[in-house]
Design a protein around this motif. Structure first.
Motif, PDB file in Angstrom:
ATOM      1  N   ALA A 135     102.384  -4.796  -5.460  1.00 15.10           N
ATOM      2  CA  ALA A 135     103.644  -4.338  -4.871  1.00 15.10           C
ATOM      3  C   ALA A 135     103.419  -3.848  -3.446  1.00 15.10           C
ATOM      4  O   ALA A 135     104.197  -4.160  -2.537  1.00 15.10           O
ATOM      5  N   GLN A 136     102.366  -3.095  -3.251  1.00 14.42           N
ATOM      6  CA  GLN A 136     102.071  -2.601  -1.904  1.00 14.42           C
ATOM      7  C   GLN A 136     101.795  -3.768  -0.956  1.00 14.42           C
ATOM      8  O   GLN A 136     102.286  -3.806   0.184  1.00 14.42           O
ATOM      9  N   ALA A 137     101.028  -4.741  -1.429  1.00 12.06           N
ATOM     10  CA  ALA A 137     100.683  -5.880  -0.572  1.00 12.06           C
ATOM     11  C   ALA A 137     101.905  -6.739  -0.239  1.00 12.06           C
ATOM     12  O   ALA A 137     102.008  -7.282   0.868  1.00 12.06           O
ATOM     13  N   ARG A 138     102.839  -6.838  -1.170  1.00 14.49           N
ATOM     14  CA  ARG A 138     104.005  -7.698  -0.981  1.00 14.49           C
ATOM     15  C   ARG A 138     105.210  -6.961  -0.410  1.00 14.49           C
ATOM     16  O   ARG A 138     106.253  -7.565  -0.170  1.00 14.49           O
ATOM     17  N   GLY A 139     105.095  -5.658  -0.222  1.00 14.14           N
ATOM     18  CA  GLY A 139     106.224  -4.890   0.286  1.00 14.14           C
ATOM     19  C   GLY A 139     107.320  -4.678  -0.743  1.00 14.14           C
ATOM     20  O   GLY A 139     108.490  -4.503  -0.397  1.00 14.14           O
ATOM     21  N   VAL A 140     106.960  -4.681  -2.020  1.00 18.02           N
ATOM     22  CA  VAL A 140     107.912  -4.423  -3.100  1.00 18.02           C
ATOM     23  C   VAL A 140     107.920  -2.920  -3.385  1.00 18.02           C
ATOM     24  O   VAL A 140     106.881  -2.328  -3.661  1.00 18.02           O
ATOM     25  N   ALA A 141     109.086  -2.317  -3.311  1.00 15.17           N
ATOM     26  CA  ALA A 141     109.196  -0.876  -3.559  1.00 15.17           C
ATOM     27  C   ALA A 141     109.131  -0.602  -5.057  1.00 15.17           C
ATOM     28  O   ALA A 141     109.702  -1.330  -5.864  1.00 15.17           O
ATOM     29  N   ILE A 142     108.447   0.466  -5.411  1.00 13.09           N
ATOM     30  CA  ILE A 142     108.363   0.898  -6.800  1.00 13.09           C
ATOM     31  C   ILE A 142     109.257   2.111  -7.019  1.00 13.09           C
ATOM     32  O   ILE A 142     109.182   3.100  -6.276  1.00 13.09           O
ATOM     33  N   LEU A 143     110.114   2.026  -8.011  1.00 16.26           N
ATOM     34  CA  LEU A 143     110.833   3.193  -8.504  1.00 16.26           C
ATOM     35  C   LEU A 143     110.076   3.658  -9.743  1.00 16.26           C
ATOM     36  O   LEU A 143     110.068   2.976 -10.773  1.00 16.26           O
ATOM     37  N   ALA A 144     109.396   4.787  -9.632  1.00 12.66           N
ATOM     38  CA  ALA A 144     108.542   5.281 -10.711  1.00 12.66           C
ATOM     39  C   ALA A 144     109.384   6.103 -11.674  1.00 12.66           C
ATOM     40  O   ALA A 144     109.749   7.246 -11.390  1.00 12.66           O
ATOM     41  N   ALA A 145     109.697   5.507 -12.810  1.00  7.90           N
ATOM     42  CA  ALA A 145     110.528   6.179 -13.809  1.00  7.90           C
ATOM     43  C   ALA A 145     109.653   6.768 -14.912  1.00  7.90           C
ATOM     44  O   ALA A 145     108.479   6.424 -15.041  1.00  7.90           O
ATOM     45  N   GLY A 146     110.262   7.648 -15.695  1.00  7.32           N
ATOM     46  CA  GLY A 146     109.532   8.274 -16.796  1.00  7.32           C
ATOM     47  C   GLY A 146     108.346   9.099 -16.356  1.00  7.32           C
ATOM     48  O   GLY A 146     107.269   8.978 -16.950  1.00  7.32           O
ATOM     49  N   PRO A 147     108.478   9.964 -15.326  1.00  8.47           N
ATOM     50  CA  PRO A 147     107.311  10.689 -14.817  1.00  8.47           C
ATOM     51  C   PRO A 147     106.694  11.656 -15.818  1.00  8.47           C
ATOM     52  O   PRO A 147     105.520  12.013 -15.682  1.00  8.47           O
ATOM     53  N   TYR A 148     107.462  12.064 -16.827  1.00  7.84           N
ATOM     54  CA  TYR A 148     106.932  12.975 -17.840  1.00  7.84           C
ATOM     55  C   TYR A 148     106.444  12.248 -19.087  1.00  7.84           C
ATOM     56  O   TYR A 148     106.073  12.883 -20.074  1.00  7.84           O
ATOM     57  N   ASN A 149     106.469  10.922 -19.072  1.00  7.39           N
ATOM     58  CA  ASN A 149     106.041  10.129 -20.237  1.00  7.39           C
ATOM     59  C   ASN A 149     106.747  10.588 -21.513  1.00  7.39           C
ATOM     60  O   ASN A 149     106.131  11.055 -22.468  1.00  7.39           O
ATOM     61  N   SER A 150     108.080  10.478 -21.497  1.00 11.17           N
ATOM     62  CA  SER A 150     108.915  10.851 -22.637  1.00 11.17           C
ATOM     63  C   SER A 150     108.816  12.332 -22.992  1.00 11.17           C
ATOM     64  O   SER A 150     108.944  12.718 -24.153  1.00 11.17           O
ATOM     65  N   GLY A 151     108.583  13.161 -21.989  1.00 15.51           N
ATOM     66  CA  GLY A 151     108.543  14.598 -22.209  1.00 15.51           C
ATOM     67  C   GLY A 151     107.165  15.147 -22.525  1.00 15.51           C
ATOM     68  O   GLY A 151     107.000  16.362 -22.703  1.00 15.51           O
ATOM     69  N   LEU A 152     106.168  14.284 -22.566  1.00 19.54           N
ATOM     70  CA  LEU A 152     104.817  14.728 -22.906  1.00 19.54           C
ATOM     71  C   LEU A 152     104.333  15.809 -21.948  1.00 19.54           C
ATOM     72  O   LEU A 152     103.707  16.790 -22.353  1.00 19.54           O
ATOM     73  N   LEU A 153     104.610  15.641 -20.634  1.00 22.05           N
ATOM     74  CA  LEU A 153     104.189  16.621 -19.640  1.00 22.05           C
ATOM     75  C   LEU A 153     105.372  17.369 -19.029  1.00 22.05           C
ATOM     76  O   LEU A 153     105.224  18.009 -17.995  1.00 22.05           O
ATOM     77  N   GLY A 154     106.527  17.316 -19.658  1.00 18.02           N
ATOM     78  CA  GLY A 154     107.703  17.933 -19.064  1.00 18.02           C
ATOM     79  C   GLY A 154     107.922  19.386 -19.421  1.00 18.02           C
ATOM     80  O   GLY A 154     108.703  20.077 -18.764  1.00 18.02           O
ATOM     81  N   ASN A 155     107.264  19.863 -20.469  1.00 12.62           N
ATOM     82  CA  ASN A 155     107.477  21.237 -20.906  1.00 12.62           C
ATOM     83  C   ASN A 155     106.665  22.218 -20.086  1.00 12.62           C
ATOM     84  O   ASN A 155     105.567  21.900 -19.621  1.00 12.62           O
TER      85      ASN A 155
END
Length: 345
Positions: free
Chosen positions: A231-251
């Motif tokens: 993605a970086q090489a091709r100029g494709v933007a990443i939307l990083a979803a699920g940053p807490y991995n379903s709440g695993l690190l959200g608490n």
């Protein structure tokens, strides 16, 4: 892209990347699955208040999909944002499923507490155009900024993946490119939970963006190394979803009990506990580190956080602005909890 409307916010990771993309409103994006009654019901008034509060706190990109509550998330976003200046926010939604009435559908098998509707996969050209048309009506707009092809890949379709991929390349993505050429959207891409299909599609069809859920997070990076590099090489933007991995690190006080939309096994919870143990020594909120980590990668344009309530909006806004000391990132690296060579804030 300030996170407060009353005072300027310090620049945070990903802010410059967000500014680079005209179709993106903010480095922190509102994930619309929870207001589609994902796992539990949210009443209309609470959903409306949550969306309005997110806008007031400076969140300017709102992500949704027909699948989220079988149209409920889109409808709620459309209603809540209708009185806001259209140029003051950006929208992304998805195609690949058609929402149909079904009086017998009340099992909530997909996790959405909504009766009387079902979602049916349709990656045909006609299906894409019909889905997009219905989304515009629910969102109460004549255009969106980002259109994503939803849930292609072997993870979702198993043995049918080769046929689905062919149809995506031959029908769905070309139809989306036509919509982009007409000005109905500004960017097109795919929204998935796995790396493999991203690596398959990128060389074969020019994408603007990939929404990747759960694979490039503080908790894990191993299953996204190829897609992030390409993605970086091709100029494709990443939307990083699920940053807490379903709440695993959200608490705030310890690991959650879910991972990848399912109950986490003991080994996964034990590994998650190590993040809490390591970051406790630097007095760092694990949730803040999880929200900020993806934004350090040069390919990431925004982090998409599912938000259900005003309290969750405030928590995410605060976490984005919280100070995570350099010592915290070093400690995670030294503990072997981050992959070698990853970008750190």
């Amino acid at each position: 892209m300030a996170v407060s409307t009353t005072k300027p916010a310090r620049q945070h990771p990903g802010e410059a990347s967000a500014r680079k993309h005209a179709w993106l409103g903010s480095a922190l994006s509102f994930g619309g699955a929870p207001i589609g009654n994902l796992y539990e019901s949210v009443d209309d008034a609470s959903a409306t208040a949550t969306i309005a509060h997110a806008w007031q706190r400076g969140i300017r990109h709102f992500d949704t999909a027909p699948y989220y509550g079988y149209g409920l998330s889109e409808t709620r976003l459309g209603d809540a944002l209708h009185d806001m200046p259209r140029e003051s926010f950006t929208l992304s939604t998805k195609v690949g499923r058609l929402i149909e009435d079904d009086a017998q559908q009340d099992s909530h098998a997909d996790g959405f507490i909504v009766d009387g509707h079902r979602a049916r996969f349709d990656y045909s050209r006609d299906g894409v155009l019909r889905s997009f048309d219905a989304s515009l009506q629910r969102l109460r707009t004549d255009h969106i900024e980002v259109l994503l092809l939803h849930d292609i890949g072997e993870l979702t379709h198993g043995a049918n993946h080769p046929a689905i991929l062919r149809q995506a390349l031959d029908e769905a993505l070309p139809a989306m490119a036509e919509l982009r050429a007409q000005g109905a959207c500004k960017a097109i891409g795919i929204g998935v939970n796995e790396e493999a299909v991203c690596v398959e599609v990128m060389p074969r069809f020019a994408l603007d963006v990939i929404m990747l859920a759960g694979r490039y997070t503080l908790f894990e990076q191993a299953q996204s190394r190829q897609v992030m590099a390409q993605a970086q090489a091709r100029g494709v933007a990443i939307l990083a979803a699920g940053p807490y991995n379903s709440g695993l690190l959200g608490n705030a006080n310890g690991p959650g009990k879910f991972y990848n939309y399912a109950p986490a096994d003991a080994a996964t919870v034990a590994r998650a506990q190590r993040f809490y143990d390591v970051l406790a020594f630097t007095h760092t909120d694990v949730g803040a580190a999880a929200l900020q980590f993806p934004l350090a990668h040069p390919a990431v344009a925004s982090v998409v956080c599912g938000l259900r309530s005003i309290a969750e909006v405030d928590q995410a806004a605060a976490r984005l602005q919280a100070t995570v000391p350099a010592a915290a990132w070093r400690a995670l690296h030294d503990a072997g909890l981050l992959q070698e060579g990853v970008s750190m804030p």
